[in-house]
Design a protein around this motif. Structure first.
Motif, PDB file in Angstrom:
ATOM      1  N   TYR A 207       0.565  -1.024   0.438  1.00 60.43           N
ATOM      2  CA  TYR A 207       0.011  -0.137   0.293  1.00 60.43           C
ATOM      3  C   TYR A 207       0.835   1.264   0.362  1.00 60.43           C
ATOM      4  O   TYR A 207       0.208   2.126  -1.015  1.00 60.43           O
ATOM      5  CB  TYR A 207      -0.946   0.209   1.760  1.00 60.43           C
ATOM      6  N   ALA A 208       2.157   1.038   1.219  1.00 60.61           N
ATOM      7  CA  ALA A 208       2.707   2.601   0.908  1.00 60.61           C
ATOM      8  C   ALA A 208       3.621   2.879  -0.228  1.00 60.61           C
ATOM      9  O   ALA A 208       3.364   3.925  -0.874  1.00 60.61           O
ATOM     10  CB  ALA A 208       3.945   2.464   2.370  1.00 60.61           C
ATOM     11  N   GLN A 209       3.980   1.727  -0.817  1.00 59.86           N
ATOM     12  CA  GLN A 209       4.883   1.982  -1.739  1.00 59.86           C
ATOM     13  C   GLN A 209       4.204   2.081  -3.497  1.00 59.86           C
ATOM     14  O   GLN A 209       4.542   2.687  -4.503  1.00 59.86           O
ATOM     15  CB  GLN A 209       5.465   0.302  -2.021  1.00 59.86           C
ATOM     16  N   THR A 210       3.015   1.879  -3.219  1.00 63.98           N
ATOM     17  CA  THR A 210       1.796   2.321  -4.715  1.00 63.98           C
ATOM     18  C   THR A 210       1.784   3.254  -4.197  1.00 63.98           C
ATOM     19  O   THR A 210       1.129   4.090  -5.152  1.00 63.98           O
ATOM     20  CB  THR A 210       0.564   1.337  -4.059  1.00 63.98           C
ATOM     21  N   MET A 211       1.166   3.711  -3.457  1.00 61.00           N
ATOM     22  CA  MET A 211       0.900   5.492  -3.272  1.00 61.00           C
ATOM     23  C   MET A 211       1.511   6.127  -3.427  1.00 61.00           C
ATOM     24  O   MET A 211       1.876   7.195  -4.288  1.00 61.00           O
ATOM     25  CB  MET A 211       0.880   5.549  -1.910  1.00 61.00           C
ATOM     26  N   LEU A 212       3.485   6.002  -3.483  1.00 57.35           N
ATOM     27  CA  LEU A 212       4.884   6.717  -3.986  1.00 57.35           C
ATOM     28  C   LEU A 212       4.166   6.766  -5.370  1.00 57.35           C
ATOM     29  O   LEU A 212       4.933   7.336  -5.827  1.00 57.35           O
ATOM     30  CB  LEU A 212       5.794   5.999  -3.418  1.00 57.35           C
ATOM     31  N   GLY A 213       4.147   4.991  -6.171  1.00 54.78           N
ATOM     32  CA  GLY A 213       4.199   4.603  -7.538  1.00 54.78           C
ATOM     33  C   GLY A 213       2.838   5.906  -8.047  1.00 54.78           C
ATOM     34  O   GLY A 213       3.756   6.369  -9.303  1.00 54.78           O
ATOM     35  N   ILE A 214       1.636   6.056  -7.372  1.00 56.21           N
ATOM     36  CA  ILE A 214       1.294   6.735  -7.815  1.00 56.21           C
ATOM     37  C   ILE A 214       1.160   8.359  -7.664  1.00 56.21           C
ATOM     38  O   ILE A 214       1.291   8.574  -8.962  1.00 56.21           O
ATOM     39  CB  ILE A 214      -0.458   6.058  -7.006  1.00 56.21           C
TER      40      ILE A 214
END
Length: 426
Positions: free
Chosen positions: A98-105
């Protein structure tokens, strides 16, 4: 809510027209009024010095692999996967994803991306991040039929479809994600095809990425990965195929006949030394091609504008033909072609009735002068830091290079926290 983008250069119908207006009502573009009454709109966005383009589409990603950025570089693909990435991925959990996806988004929005396709793990957490951020996404759970998680992965991808397909105000769609020919068996892939028919789902996969992959599949099954997947019925349900680097004319004929859409990842192909996909041949035959960044660890960034530059330039050098992918073709792969790859029929163009997924690019930088041709400047001179404003579904996600929904400092802190958490176990 009604919005107006005022006095903007508009890329539409293969041309750029200055001093235009874009009217938006709710989630859709309603028209291009010549003399709009400003008081009729709830918000007026100043488009001076801007070029309005359809929102950029990233057609292939493993977004939570931001956590592996700079972790394992300068390796052959299979060594990179087997010795570094796969062992580390065994330690992933939903918190990290979740955290890394938010960074990528956040990175993608900053680069003008309004839609992306993702294949990875803990996809429910990816979907939650997409829902919260306002971006558009086509999600699939990566499935490897030769691993102990094969059954779980199949069930999770089905549940992902049931829980999230067409959710998030319609911004989220779901495909099935068999990883690649070399990580699956005929029996497992047949079950994937059966599930696709049951759900009405399409398939997102990797195909013919490396020379070694193609040679091994030919030894094992007596035919190319493209021909083998065709025999298995993978293409009969609709297919988005990433890479397609090592394909011959027979493969291309199958791909055209079965409407296989290609997610071209030039940066990843270069970094992993996978080779040069015959994109010029694909486009000439009429195969739909979009651009992808692949995982951030395999390309070091999620900058889709950089992928457009690479697509426009690398293939010229490889073919020794400066006309092979002209400027507008590169832009089309970034926008309309990418939208078609993900199965969208109402984004990818700036047209009345289409979703208001729009990227405004600031043309005031020194590299935008002199202004001979805006499309050429966009394809060869622009960079992602020129992106000024981004709308998805009519909602402004980036305004004058500032995020409207995302807490960027929190996102960076969470990315670092979860990186430390993951690598403490490795």
């Amino acid at each position: 809510m009604k919005k107006l983008i005022q006095d903007v250069a508009l890329y539409r119908d293969h041309d750029v027209t200055e001093h235009q207006n874009i009217a938006i009502d709710g989630t859709k573009i309603t028209g291009f009024p010549e003399n709009p009454v400003l008081s009729d709109y709830d918000e007026v966005i100043d488009g001076q010095q801007m070029l309005a383009l359809p929102g950029f589409v990233n057609t292939h990603n493993h977004i939570a692999m931001t956590v592996f950025r700079s972790y394992a570089d300068d390796m052959q693909l299979m060594d990179w996967l087997q010795k570094k990435i796969w062992p580390a991925e065994d330690k992933l959990d939903g918190d990290v994803v979740y955290a890394q996806t938010m960074l990528g988004i956040a990175e993608m929005i900053r680069c003008g991306t309004t839609s992306f396709a993702d294949m990875y793990f803990f996809m429910d957490d990816v979907a939650r991040a997409v829902d919260a951020s306002g971006i558009r996404a086509c999600l699939s759970r990566g499935m490897t039929g030769i691993t102990p998680s094969a059954e779980t992965a199949l069930k999770e991808n089905k549940q992902l479809f049931l829980d999230w397909h067409k959710k998030g105000d319609g911004r989220i769609t779901v495909m099935l994600g068999p990883h690649a020919p070399y990580t699956n068996t005929p029996e497992y892939l047949s079950r994937v095809v059966d599930l696709a028919h049951e759900l009405g789902a399409e398939i997102h996969t990797h195909l013919s990425e490396t020379k070694g992959e193609v040679e091994n599949i030919k030894k094992q099954y007596g035919k190319s990965p493209i021909a083998w997947f065709n025999d298995l019925g993978i293409f009969d349900v609709g297919c988005l195929a990433a890479h397609c680097v090592w394909v011959d004319d027979d493969d291309l004929d199958i791909m055209l006949q079965k409407h296989v859409r290609v997610a071209h990842n030039p940066g990843s192909n270069l970094k992993l030394a996978s080779g040069f996909a015959p994109i010029a041949k694909m486009l000439k035959k009429g195969i739909t091609v979009g651009l992808g960044t692949d995982g951030a660890s395999s390309n070091n960034n999620l900058d889709i504008v950089e992928e457009m530059h690479l697509a426009a330039l690398v293939h010229k050098a490889n073919t020794l033909d400066p006309t092979v992918i002209p400027a507008e073709t590169a832009i089309n792969m970034l926008t309309e072609g990418g939208a078609k790859c993900l199965g969208y029929t109402d984004i990818g163009k700036l047209e009345a009735g289409y979703k208001a997924d729009i990227t405004l690019v600031d043309r005031s930088g020194l590299h935008w002068y002199p202004k001979h041709d805006s499309l050429s400047l966009m394809a060869y001179s622009a960079n992602s830091m020129d992106v000024d404003t981004v709308l998805v579904n009519g909602e402004v996600l980036l305004r004058h290079k500032e995020f409207t929904k995302l807490d960027i400092e929190k996102i960076k802190a969470e990315a670092e926290r979860t990186k430390e958490k993951l690598f403490a176990q490795i």
